[in-house]
Design a protein around this motif. Sequence first.
Motif, PDB file in Angstrom:
ATOM      1  N   THR A 182       0.784  -1.237   0.000  1.00  0.00           N
ATOM      2  CA  THR A 182       0.000   0.000   0.000  1.00  0.00           C
ATOM      3  C   THR A 182       0.819   1.292   0.000  1.00  0.00           C
ATOM      4  OG1 THR A 182      -0.174  -0.378   2.376  1.00  0.00           O
ATOM      5  CG2 THR A 182      -2.069  -0.999   1.038  1.00  0.00           C
ATOM      6  N   ALA A 183       2.101   1.196   0.385  1.00  0.00           N
ATOM      7  CA  ALA A 183       2.925   2.415   0.349  1.00  0.00           C
ATOM      8  C   ALA A 183       3.316   2.769  -1.084  1.00  0.00           C
ATOM      9  CB  ALA A 183       4.181   2.243   1.195  1.00  0.00           C
ATOM     10  N   ARG A 184       3.243   1.769  -1.981  1.00  0.00           N
ATOM     11  CA  ARG A 184       3.704   2.022  -3.350  1.00  0.00           C
ATOM     12  C   ARG A 184       2.594   1.813  -4.377  1.00  0.00           C
ATOM     13  NH1 ARG A 184       9.517  -1.053  -2.846  1.00  0.00           N
ATOM     14  NH2 ARG A 184       8.187  -2.904  -2.721  1.00  0.00           N
ATOM     15  N   VAL A 185       1.384   1.536  -3.894  1.00  0.00           N
ATOM     16  CA  VAL A 185       0.233   1.370  -4.776  1.00  0.00           C
ATOM     17  C   VAL A 185      -0.018   2.671  -5.535  1.00  0.00           C
ATOM     18  CG1 VAL A 185      -1.536   2.162  -3.106  1.00  0.00           C
ATOM     19  CG2 VAL A 185      -2.104   0.353  -4.756  1.00  0.00           C
ATOM     20  N   PRO A 186      -0.525   2.701  -6.735  1.00  0.00           N
ATOM     21  CA  PRO A 186      -0.860   1.580  -7.595  1.00  0.00           C
ATOM     22  C   PRO A 186       0.337   1.105  -8.417  1.00  0.00           C
ATOM     23  CG  PRO A 186      -1.496   3.609  -8.669  1.00  0.00           C
ATOM     24  CD  PRO A 186      -0.900   3.992  -7.339  1.00  0.00           C
TER      25      PRO A 186
ATOM     26  N   ASN B 107       0.333   1.836 -13.488  1.00  0.00           N
ATOM     27  CA  ASN B 107       0.877   2.798 -14.447  1.00  0.00           C
ATOM     28  C   ASN B 107       2.388   2.906 -14.298  1.00  0.00           C
ATOM     29  OD1 ASN B 107       0.743   3.876 -11.949  1.00  0.00           O
ATOM     30  ND2 ASN B 107      -0.436   5.697 -12.492  1.00  0.00           N
ATOM     31  N   LYS B 108       2.996   1.871 -13.697  1.00  0.00           N
ATOM     32  CA  LYS B 108       4.451   1.907 -13.509  1.00  0.00           C
ATOM     33  C   LYS B 108       5.155   0.941 -14.456  1.00  0.00           C
ATOM     34  CE  LYS B 108       3.605   3.937  -9.133  1.00  0.00           C
ATOM     35  NZ  LYS B 108       3.233   3.748  -7.724  1.00  0.00           N
ATOM     36  N   SER B 109       6.488   1.101 -14.557  1.00  0.00           N
ATOM     37  CA  SER B 109       7.222   0.357 -15.587  1.00  0.00           C
ATOM     38  C   SER B 109       7.497  -1.084 -15.181  1.00  0.00           C
ATOM     39  CB  SER B 109       8.550   1.051 -15.871  1.00  0.00           C
ATOM     40  OG  SER B 109       9.413   0.860 -14.766  1.00  0.00           O
TER      41      SER B 109
ATOM     42  N   THR C  36      10.389  -2.705 -15.125  1.00  0.00           N
ATOM     43  CA  THR C  36      11.551  -2.817 -14.231  1.00  0.00           C
ATOM     44  C   THR C  36      11.142  -2.576 -12.788  1.00  0.00           C
ATOM     45  OG1 THR C  36      12.656  -1.642 -16.023  1.00  0.00           O
ATOM     46  CG2 THR C  36      13.979  -2.130 -14.075  1.00  0.00           C
ATOM     47  N   THR C  37      10.358  -1.555 -12.574  1.00  0.00           N
ATOM     48  CA  THR C  37       9.941  -1.204 -11.211  1.00  0.00           C
ATOM     49  C   THR C  37       9.027  -2.282 -10.627  1.00  0.00           C
ATOM     50  OG1 THR C  37      10.260   1.150 -11.548  1.00  0.00           O
ATOM     51  CG2 THR C  37       8.640   0.525  -9.877  1.00  0.00           C
TER      52      THR C  37
ATOM     53  N   ARG D  20      11.032  -5.312  -9.695  1.00  0.00           N
ATOM     54  CA  ARG D  20      11.765  -5.054  -8.446  1.00  0.00           C
ATOM     55  C   ARG D  20      10.843  -5.205  -7.231  1.00  0.00           C
ATOM     56  NH1 ARG D  20      12.737  -0.142  -5.599  1.00  0.00           N
ATOM     57  NH2 ARG D  20      11.943   1.158  -7.278  1.00  0.00           N
ATOM     58  N   PHE D  21       9.669  -4.578  -7.283  1.00  0.00           N
ATOM     59  CA  PHE D  21       8.717  -4.675  -6.165  1.00  0.00           C
ATOM     60  C   PHE D  21       8.350  -6.143  -5.903  1.00  0.00           C
ATOM     61  CE2 PHE D  21       6.671  -0.197  -7.020  1.00  0.00           C
ATOM     62  CZ  PHE D  21       7.829   0.404  -6.577  1.00  0.00           C
TER      63      PHE D  21
ATOM     64  N   LYS E 202      -2.974   0.209 -17.514  1.00  0.00           N
ATOM     65  CA  LYS E 202      -2.110   0.532 -18.657  1.00  0.00           C
ATOM     66  C   LYS E 202      -0.993  -0.498 -18.801  1.00  0.00           C
ATOM     67  CE  LYS E 202      -2.512   5.514 -18.974  1.00  0.00           C
ATOM     68  NZ  LYS E 202      -1.870   6.800 -18.703  1.00  0.00           N
TER      69      LYS E 202
ATOM     70  N   PRO F 262      -7.616   3.152 -16.970  1.00  0.00           N
ATOM     71  CA  PRO F 262      -6.874   3.605 -15.793  1.00  0.00           C
ATOM     72  C   PRO F 262      -7.695   4.340 -14.733  1.00  0.00           C
ATOM     73  CG  PRO F 262      -6.206   4.815 -17.765  1.00  0.00           C
ATOM     74  CD  PRO F 262      -7.055   3.688 -18.228  1.00  0.00           C
TER      75      PRO F 262
ATOM     76  N   ALA G 271       8.073   6.025  -8.742  1.00  0.00           N
ATOM     77  CA  ALA G 271       7.834   4.601  -8.427  1.00  0.00           C
ATOM     78  C   ALA G 271       6.830   4.463  -7.284  1.00  0.00           C
ATOM     79  CB  ALA G 271       9.133   3.901  -8.060  1.00  0.00           C
ATOM     80  N   ARG G 272       6.679   5.537  -6.494  1.00  0.00           N
ATOM     81  CA  ARG G 272       5.805   5.432  -5.323  1.00  0.00           C
ATOM     82  C   ARG G 272       4.641   6.420  -5.371  1.00  0.00           C
ATOM     83  NH1 ARG G 272      10.603   4.875  -0.827  1.00  0.00           N
ATOM     84  NH2 ARG G 272      10.970   7.042  -1.406  1.00  0.00           N
TER      85      ARG G 272
ATOM     86  N   LYS H  57      -1.756   8.421   1.138  1.00  0.00           N
ATOM     87  CA  LYS H  57      -0.927   7.603   2.022  1.00  0.00           C
ATOM     88  C   LYS H  57      -0.752   8.262   3.388  1.00  0.00           C
ATOM     89  CE  LYS H  57       0.683   5.321  -1.998  1.00  0.00           C
ATOM     90  NZ  LYS H  57       1.583   5.312  -3.146  1.00  0.00           N
TER      91      LYS H  57
ATOM     92  N   THR I  94       4.414   7.191   6.381  1.00  0.00           N
ATOM     93  CA  THR I  94       4.985   6.797   5.090  1.00  0.00           C
ATOM     94  C   THR I  94       5.503   8.015   4.317  1.00  0.00           C
ATOM     95  OG1 THR I  94       3.683   4.780   4.960  1.00  0.00           O
ATOM     96  CG2 THR I  94       4.392   5.728   2.868  1.00  0.00           C
TER      97      THR I  94
ATOM     98  N   PHE J 219       9.357   8.751   3.105  1.00  0.00           N
ATOM     99  CA  PHE J 219       9.729   9.053   1.710  1.00  0.00           C
ATOM    100  C   PHE J 219      10.485  10.393   1.640  1.00  0.00           C
ATOM    101  CE2 PHE J 219       5.817   6.638  -0.253  1.00  0.00           C
ATOM    102  CZ  PHE J 219       6.389   5.434   0.117  1.00  0.00           C
TER     103      PHE J 219
ATOM    104  N   ASN K 277      -4.469  11.093 -16.620  1.00  0.00           N
ATOM    105  CA  ASN K 277      -5.011  10.369 -17.763  1.00  0.00           C
ATOM    106  C   ASN K 277      -5.586  11.296 -18.833  1.00  0.00           C
ATOM    107  OD1 ASN K 277      -4.583   7.475 -17.098  1.00  0.00           O
ATOM    108  ND2 ASN K 277      -5.602   8.136 -15.225  1.00  0.00           N
TER     109      ASN K 277
ATOM    110  N   ASP L 280      11.054   5.864 -11.141  1.00  0.00           N
ATOM    111  CA  ASP L 280      10.561   4.876 -12.109  1.00  0.00           C
ATOM    112  C   ASP L 280      11.110   5.228 -13.491  1.00  0.00           C
ATOM    113  OD1 ASP L 280       9.233   2.717 -13.165  1.00  0.00           O
ATOM    114  OD2 ASP L 280       7.235   3.571 -13.052  1.00  0.00           O
ATOM    115  N   ASP L 281      10.533   4.632 -14.462  1.00  0.00           N
ATOM    116  CA  ASP L 281      10.891   4.739 -15.866  1.00  0.00           C
ATOM    117  C   ASP L 281      11.122   6.178 -16.357  1.00  0.00           C
ATOM    118  OD1 ASP L 281      11.123   3.869 -18.489  1.00  0.00           O
ATOM    119  OD2 ASP L 281       8.983   4.212 -18.865  1.00  0.00           O
TER     120      ASP L 281
END
Lengths: 268, 268
Positions: free
Chosen positions: A40-44, A47-49, A51-52, A55-56, A121, A149, B41-42, B48, B52, B56, B157, B244-245
Amino acid sequence: MKSLKNRPIGIFDSGLGGLTVVKSIRQCLPSEDIVYYGDTARVPYGNKSRTTIVRFAHEIMAFMMKARVKMVVVACNTASSLSLRSLKKTYPIPVIGVISPGVREALSVSKNKRIGIIGTKSTINSKSYEKEILKLGGKACRFFSKSCPLFVPLVENKFLNNKITYDVAQHYLGEFKSRDIDTLILGCTHYPILKQVIKKVMGNINLVDSSFVVSKEVQMLLDKKDLTRFSKKTQGTLKIFVSDDVEGFRSAAGIFLKEKIMVKKVVL
Amino acid sequence: MKSLKNRPIGIFDSGLGGLTVVKSIRQCLPSEDIVYYGDTARVPYGNKSRTTIVRFAHEIMAFMMKARVKMVVVACNTASSLSLRSLKKTYPIPVIGVISPGVREALSVSKNKRIGIIGTKSTINSKSYEKEILKLGGKACRFFSKSCPLFVPLVENKFLNNKITYDVAQHYLGEFKSRDIDTLILGCTHYPILKQVIKKVMGNINLVDSSFVVSKEVQMLLDKKDLTRFSKKTQGTLKIFVSDDVEGFRSAAGIFLKEKIMVKKVVL
C-alpha cells in the motif's frame, strides 16, 4: 519445522484488490493458512514500468520466502503480467498469477471466441492476456483490449454505481460494442467491484473475474503436488501485512472482504 | 568546492506535478541550477499515511544533501503538509513548502476572507492549510476544505476539459457555492491543470496556484540569506531524477513543462 502441507499460501497485490483472491481461496480451501502482502505504500502498480514492478515483486517474494509459504499467488494482474516469468525462474516454490486462470475461464465460457480484455495501462501494454489467449485458444480467437486507468481510483474513492462511473465506463467500453464480443475479462482485481456498471454498458455478456477463478487453479496445483492441507479446523488463519498505514487498510478492506482482519505493517 | 551561491536549488514531488514549481522558478530565477526529484515509483502520495510520507521525504532529502543543494522546495502539497516540520528540524539547509506561500497569496487576494481549500485526502486531513490561515490571517478568516482525490488521476489520464471532469468537479466543488467564498486554494500541484473546469463550476473567483507563488518565496529567502546566484548564463541547468521509468516521465512531463529535459533514474 512445519510440514510442507501445513505451510501457508502466500498471496500478494499492490494493495487491497488481491483480497478478492483471498476471499475466493478461503471459500474454496477453508483449511489453508494465508499470508497476504498489500504494498500500500507504493500502490498503484498499474501505471508503472516493468523494471519497477519486477523489483517490487522480488522484494515481496523475499518476504514470502521468509514467511515460509508453500506457494505464492500473484493476485495483482499488473504484477502477474510483468513479473511472473521472472519470479517463476528465481524461486523454488510454485508461483501462479491471475492471467492464465482468467484466460482459461474466458475460453471456456465464450461461444464465439471473441473476447474483450480490460486492465491497467501496464497490463494492457504487456499484452500478457493476448499472448495467453493465443497460446491456449489458438489463432481462431479474436481479442480486443483496452486500458481503463480511471477504474481503480473510482473504486478506491467509492464511486461505485453512479453517473460519473457509468460515463467513464461508457467512455472506455463503448468501442467494444461494435466488436461483437460475448466475453469480457476483468483484468484487474478492482474491476469486479464495478460489475454492475460494466453490465449496464455492455449488456448481457460474460464477465470473467480472474481473481475468482484463480482459487480453482490453486486447488488443482496443491492437489497435483500433494500440498493440500487437511485440517479439522473450519478456517485457516489469515495474516495480512501492508507497507503503509494499518488503519487505513483495515477500514478500506471492507469493500472486498467481509470478515474481521488483523493487519500488520512491514516495510520492505 | 562550489560556493554556496552556485549550488543548485533542490525541488521534489511525488511525481510530475512539481514541475509547475520548476517552471515558475526557472522563469523567476533563470540563473539558478535546479535538481528535481520525482518519486514516480511510489506516486501518488495523496492517499498515504503521515508516517509513510515522512519516510519518503527523508529519503529524498538524503539524496538532495548528496546533490549538495543550497535549499530545498517541497513542491508536493501532501509532503509539505505532512513532512515539512520534520525536515526543517533535521537538515541544516533551508527547506520550504508550498502551504505558506499559497496561504499568503490567498489572504492577499481575498476580499471577504472566506477561502476554499482543495487538495488530496492526506493534505486536507492534515489541516495544514487551515492552521496556516489561522496563523497568518487570524480568526476573522473563514475556510472550507474538501479533498478531491479523483482530480490527480483525471489529470494524469488527460481527462482535462471534458464532461466527465466537469461532473467530477461539480460533485466535489458544488458545496462551496453556498459558502460565498471569493478565493479557492488549489492545494495540489496537479489542480492548476484543471483551472478551466474549476472556473466553469466556481465562476469568477480567485484561484490560487501555490506552486506558482512559491517562486517568490524562494527568491525572498535566497536574497535574505545572500544565496542568490548571479550569472551571465541566461539559463541555469535542470537535472531531473525519477524513481521509475525515464521515458514515461519524459513523455508525460509535457503537460507541465515546455522545454526539452534530461531525466535519469535513481532508486532511493
